[in-house]
Design a protein around this motif. Sequence first.
Motif, PDB file in Angstrom:
ATOM      1  N   GLY A   7       0.787  -1.223   0.000  1.00 25.48           N
ATOM      2  CA  GLY A   7       0.000   0.000   0.000  1.00 25.48           C
ATOM      3  C   GLY A   7       0.817   1.270   0.000  1.00 25.48           C
ATOM      4  O   GLY A   7       0.265   2.371   0.038  1.00 25.48           O
ATOM      5  N   THR A   8       2.161   1.149  -0.046  1.00 27.37           N
ATOM      6  CA  THR A   8       3.038   2.315  -0.040  1.00 27.37           C
ATOM      7  C   THR A   8       4.004   2.248  -1.220  1.00 27.37           C
ATOM      8  O   THR A   8       3.977   1.306  -2.013  1.00 27.37           O
ATOM      9  CB  THR A   8       3.877   2.384   1.259  1.00 27.37           C
ATOM     10  N   THR A   9       4.863   3.262  -1.312  1.00 27.15           N
ATOM     11  CA  THR A   9       5.962   3.233  -2.271  1.00 27.15           C
ATOM     12  C   THR A   9       7.286   3.358  -1.526  1.00 27.15           C
ATOM     13  O   THR A   9       8.273   3.868  -2.042  1.00 27.15           O
ATOM     14  CB  THR A   9       5.829   4.371  -3.301  1.00 27.15           C
ATOM     15  N   THR A  10       7.302   2.869  -0.294  1.00 29.78           N
ATOM     16  CA  THR A  10       8.477   2.923   0.565  1.00 29.78           C
ATOM     17  C   THR A  10       9.293   1.638   0.444  1.00 29.78           C
ATOM     18  O   THR A  10       8.748   0.539   0.602  1.00 29.78           O
ATOM     19  CB  THR A  10       8.070   3.102   2.043  1.00 29.78           C
ATOM     20  N   ALA A  11      10.585   1.777   0.151  1.00 34.15           N
ATOM     21  CA  ALA A  11      11.454   0.603   0.051  1.00 34.15           C
ATOM     22  C   ALA A  11      11.582  -0.070   1.410  1.00 34.15           C
ATOM     23  O   ALA A  11      11.507   0.586   2.455  1.00 34.15           O
ATOM     24  CB  ALA A  11      12.832   1.008  -0.466  1.00 34.15           C
TER      25      ALA A  11
ATOM     26  N   ASN B 173      22.254  -5.315  -3.680  1.00 26.68           N
ATOM     27  CA  ASN B 173      21.413  -5.038  -2.511  1.00 26.68           C
ATOM     28  C   ASN B 173      21.170  -3.544  -2.337  1.00 26.68           C
ATOM     29  O   ASN B 173      20.877  -3.072  -1.241  1.00 26.68           O
ATOM     30  CB  ASN B 173      22.070  -5.608  -1.247  1.00 26.68           C
ATOM     31  N   ALA B 174      21.265  -2.784  -3.427  1.00 20.09           N
ATOM     32  CA  ALA B 174      21.156  -1.336  -3.348  1.00 20.09           C
ATOM     33  C   ALA B 174      19.824  -0.859  -2.802  1.00 20.09           C
ATOM     34  O   ALA B 174      19.721   0.222  -2.212  1.00 20.09           O
ATOM     35  CB  ALA B 174      21.405  -0.716  -4.722  1.00 20.09           C
ATOM     36  N   SER B 175      18.775  -1.667  -2.982  1.00 23.37           N
ATOM     37  CA  SER B 175      17.441  -1.295  -2.501  1.00 23.37           C
ATOM     38  C   SER B 175      16.966  -2.186  -1.359  1.00 23.37           C
ATOM     39  O   SER B 175      15.783  -2.197  -1.028  1.00 23.37           O
ATOM     40  CB  SER B 175      16.435  -1.375  -3.662  1.00 23.37           C
ATOM     41  N   GLY B 176      17.881  -2.933  -0.783  1.00 26.34           N
ATOM     42  CA  GLY B 176      17.517  -3.821   0.323  1.00 26.34           C
ATOM     43  C   GLY B 176      16.866  -5.110  -0.131  1.00 26.34           C
ATOM     44  O   GLY B 176      16.218  -5.810   0.650  1.00 26.34           O
ATOM     45  N   GLN B 177      17.054  -5.481  -1.409  1.00 29.82           N
ATOM     46  CA  GLN B 177      16.376  -6.651  -1.965  1.00 29.82           C
ATOM     47  C   GLN B 177      16.889  -7.987  -1.442  1.00 29.82           C
ATOM     48  O   GLN B 177      16.275  -9.023  -1.711  1.00 29.82           O
ATOM     49  CB  GLN B 177      16.440  -6.627  -3.491  1.00 29.82           C
ATOM     50  N   LEU B 178      17.980  -7.975  -0.678  1.00 30.39           N
ATOM     51  CA  LEU B 178      18.450  -9.221  -0.074  1.00 30.39           C
ATOM     52  C   LEU B 178      17.757  -9.508   1.252  1.00 30.39           C
ATOM     53  O   LEU B 178      17.883 -10.602   1.809  1.00 30.39           O
ATOM     54  CB  LEU B 178      19.971  -9.203   0.125  1.00 30.39           C
ATOM     55  N   GLY B 179      17.055  -8.495   1.777  1.00 26.15           N
ATOM     56  CA  GLY B 179      16.234  -8.711   2.958  1.00 26.15           C
ATOM     57  C   GLY B 179      16.978  -8.884   4.264  1.00 26.15           C
ATOM     58  O   GLY B 179      16.401  -9.373   5.244  1.00 26.15           O
ATOM     59  N   ASP B 180      18.245  -8.455   4.313  1.00 27.43           N
ATOM     60  CA  ASP B 180      19.027  -8.629   5.537  1.00 27.43           C
ATOM     61  C   ASP B 180      19.102  -7.359   6.372  1.00 27.43           C
ATOM     62  O   ASP B 180      19.906  -7.267   7.308  1.00 27.43           O
ATOM     63  CB  ASP B 180      20.431  -9.129   5.209  1.00 27.43           C
ATOM     64  N   GLY B 181      18.270  -6.358   6.028  1.00 24.06           N
ATOM     65  CA  GLY B 181      18.239  -5.123   6.798  1.00 24.06           C
ATOM     66  C   GLY B 181      19.279  -4.108   6.401  1.00 24.06           C
ATOM     67  O   GLY B 181      19.368  -3.036   7.013  1.00 24.06           O
TER      68      GLY B 181
END
Length: 378
Positions: free
Chosen positions: A65-69, A356-364
């Motif tokens: 529901g957002t556009t927040t990474a 992982n520039a947009s946090g796509q690896l999910g490790d914070g």
Amino acid sequence: MAGAATAILIGLIVAGFAGTTGAASAAAAPVRAEVASGYAHTCAIRTDGGLWCWGSNSSGQLGDGTTTARATPARVGDATWVAVDAGTGFTCGIRADASLWCWGSNTRGQLGDGTTTRRTAPVQMGTATGWATVSTGDSHTCAVRTDGTLWCWGFNRFGQLGDGAVVYTATAPQQVGTATNWANVATGYAHTCATRTDGALWCWGDSSAGQLGLGLLSYQTTPAQVGALTSWDTLTAGHFSTCATRTDGSLWCWGENGYGQLGVTGTYRTTPVQVGTDTGWAGVRAGLDTVCAARTDGSLWCWGNNTAGQLGDGSTTHRYAPVRIGAATNWTADVAAGFHNCAFRADDTLWCWGDNASGQLGDGTTTPRPEPRQVTLA
């Protein structure tokens, strides 16, 4: 992009970015672990049917529901999901009731809701509840229904919707021909390939790099069969390339090869070329110019573009032949490939690596990882 011992691996082959389920009769999928990677976002389904997404969200592709990474996984509602695939900036998934939902970028009608309006939360594709598999490309989407019919929508500049290029953009699903024995579909940047239940392989759309496997360097606006073989099994489409396994466990690729994504040396190939001589491949997944595949012994191999360390070998060297990721022997065939890659192991743990520039690896973090790191879905 789609989804582990031989029986486990075959049972977990992903349906997805390109759909990699085998050439079997289309049917509603059971709940199982599955992962998909877009250009800079990731989505995964846990074995309890919960859907989680993270990474880039500029177009609402995370569905929250957002556009927040988000640099850590966030759950998408509380529905039970059975399949998910991630396109360049959008996502589609199938729920347990066989309904199809999409969200994110929609500039070319790739969400199939009859509009070109961006959606930051899942929107249902009509009211039908007979969807079996879905595959998302750059700006077009295709899906197979449980009755064996194939439907595509979105951008159609190169005939990737398979309708003879009658329309330039389709904002709602349109059927591809009249066949009712489609089993699986895979979408690339501007091309589409699909298997039928008889094991035959068909491709259409852009073939400027030979990615249709038809021996041509132009385009094909309606489905054309790739050779005469009827032994094709799992299937995946990269940016300008395609790979597939056969029922004998051999692996074949074709199309553009600038980074070695075909698993062989040399330039583009306009017809399928075998990757090595091994016949123990269980499933394959391509994304952009990177390919990863699991073998029946539980090992995982990647090759092609390695700019962001997405091959997981600790380097950024492009590879023209499969390179093994570590020594683990419990990888499933549920792999997602691209500038970042993710894969499930047989113990249901999820691991990601690469950009992982947009946090796509999910490790914070936003730190790139050249080797697999575990992701917590909680």
